[in-house]
Design an enzyme around this catalytic site. Sequence first.
Site, PDB file in Angstrom:
ATOM      1  N   ASP A  79       0.826  -1.205   0.000  1.00 56.39           N
ATOM      2  CA  ASP A  79       0.000   0.000   0.000  1.00 56.39           C
ATOM      3  C   ASP A  79       0.863   1.260   0.000  1.00 56.39           C
ATOM      4  OD1 ASP A  79       0.709  -0.894   2.632  1.00 56.39           O
ATOM      5  OD2 ASP A  79      -0.677   0.559   3.493  1.00 56.39           O
ATOM      6  N   GLU A 145      -0.045  -1.311   5.811  1.00 56.11           N
ATOM      7  CA  GLU A 145       1.047  -0.791   6.638  1.00 56.11           C
ATOM      8  C   GLU A 145       0.919   0.706   6.857  1.00 56.11           C
ATOM      9  OE1 GLU A 145       5.009   0.922   7.627  1.00 56.11           O
ATOM     10  OE2 GLU A 145       3.709   1.353   5.912  1.00 56.11           O
TER      11      GLU A 145
END
Length: 439
Positions: A79, A145
């Site tokens: 991400d 994350e």
Amino acid sequence: MDFEAIKKQAANYEKDMTKFLRDLVAIPGESADEKKKLERAKAEMEKLGFDKVEFDPQGNLLGYMGTGKKLIAFDGHMDTVAIGEKKNWKFDPYEGYENDTEIGGRGTSDQEGGIVSAVYGAKIMKDLGLLNDDYTVLVTATVQEEDCDGLCWQYIINEDKIRPEFVVSTEPTDGGIYRGQRGRMEIRIDVKGVSSHGSAPERGDNAIYKMADILNDVRALNNNDWTESTSIKGLAKMLQEKFNPEWEEARFLGRGTVTASQIFFSSPSRCAVADGCSVSLDRRMTAGETWESCLEEIRQLPAVQKYGEDVVVSMYDYDRPSYTGLVYPIECYFPTWVIPEDHAVTEALMETHHNLFGDKRQGPDTQIKMRAARPVLDKWTFSTNGVTIMGRNNIPCIGYGPGAEDQAHAPNEISWKEDLVRCAAFYATLPTIYTQKNK
């Protein structure tokens, strides 16, 4: 080992790695929306002949190369953060660009470049016959994350029941080997008041004014010195042996910090006294600090004590569903971690660097002066999945990754082709060096 052959094979894959990274950059994928990026990475792993490639229920991509005894993992999160104000970008953040040395686009340094190098590092192991009965390599491309660092690995460890011998974080390290980072936590302060008409504020109890007093104390906690004469001893006290048994590692990682990051209020109208006020605090923690100690530190501030039961200090929780719809709640606490300088994992990475590149950081011409002036063994300023891998679960973790830390979350984010190649060679070499030293 033939280190020159490994470096040559990594260089042979420069164009392939560049294409792979640019393909990932072209697919938007903020936290909880990584599916298409991960599908592209899965296709690359399968094309390169990984022995097993699968998704877990949370949506993390797990790619295995080899079938040996010790499991050695290379982690990267898929991400990215959003692009922010697009006017600050000189190029399209998703179309990106490349020239002879650079690759631009959101996620190039933070941190899809690390995933690219890890995937091709595993491929080089296979190409050159480095895989053996001693180890299996796991390359993870993980989720969420940026929203909640370490959540993915809490799931991998506790629910997938995967516990590697050690994990290399492929977050950007500017050519260095990073053995730790400060932790962090997200604290909330809620203050109650009583509303009244704005024409007669004395009839009410203004929650915003109470919060102003508390915020002044929070600022003092961050800014003050640690001396005895200071009524609120600053966080710098944790660098002193008198206050912290872990003061040496605290000095290596740097002092903790605290700052207000958000503010909220409740009020009947713009013509009334506010009856509620809340703030979020970003608290960075050094060695020797815990979530309990940090909450208690806020609770003991003079202004918090003054307002008594009207103030509640708590820690945030995270329960956002992943792109698969799975919810895996966790506290917003991301522990400090540091692996010792003389740990077997640290020594293996230092030996790998020495054998491949010598004893100074490497990098492109535009970065090498800054990098070479810094020690090879260092630490991150920001937070990584290591907060769970080592911070919560005590699995050795260490960092080496392409790109630059100062590119993270910045407009006009770039990474360097030379970094991709160098890290792929490093990753291909490390497992053999480690297992030969630790049979």
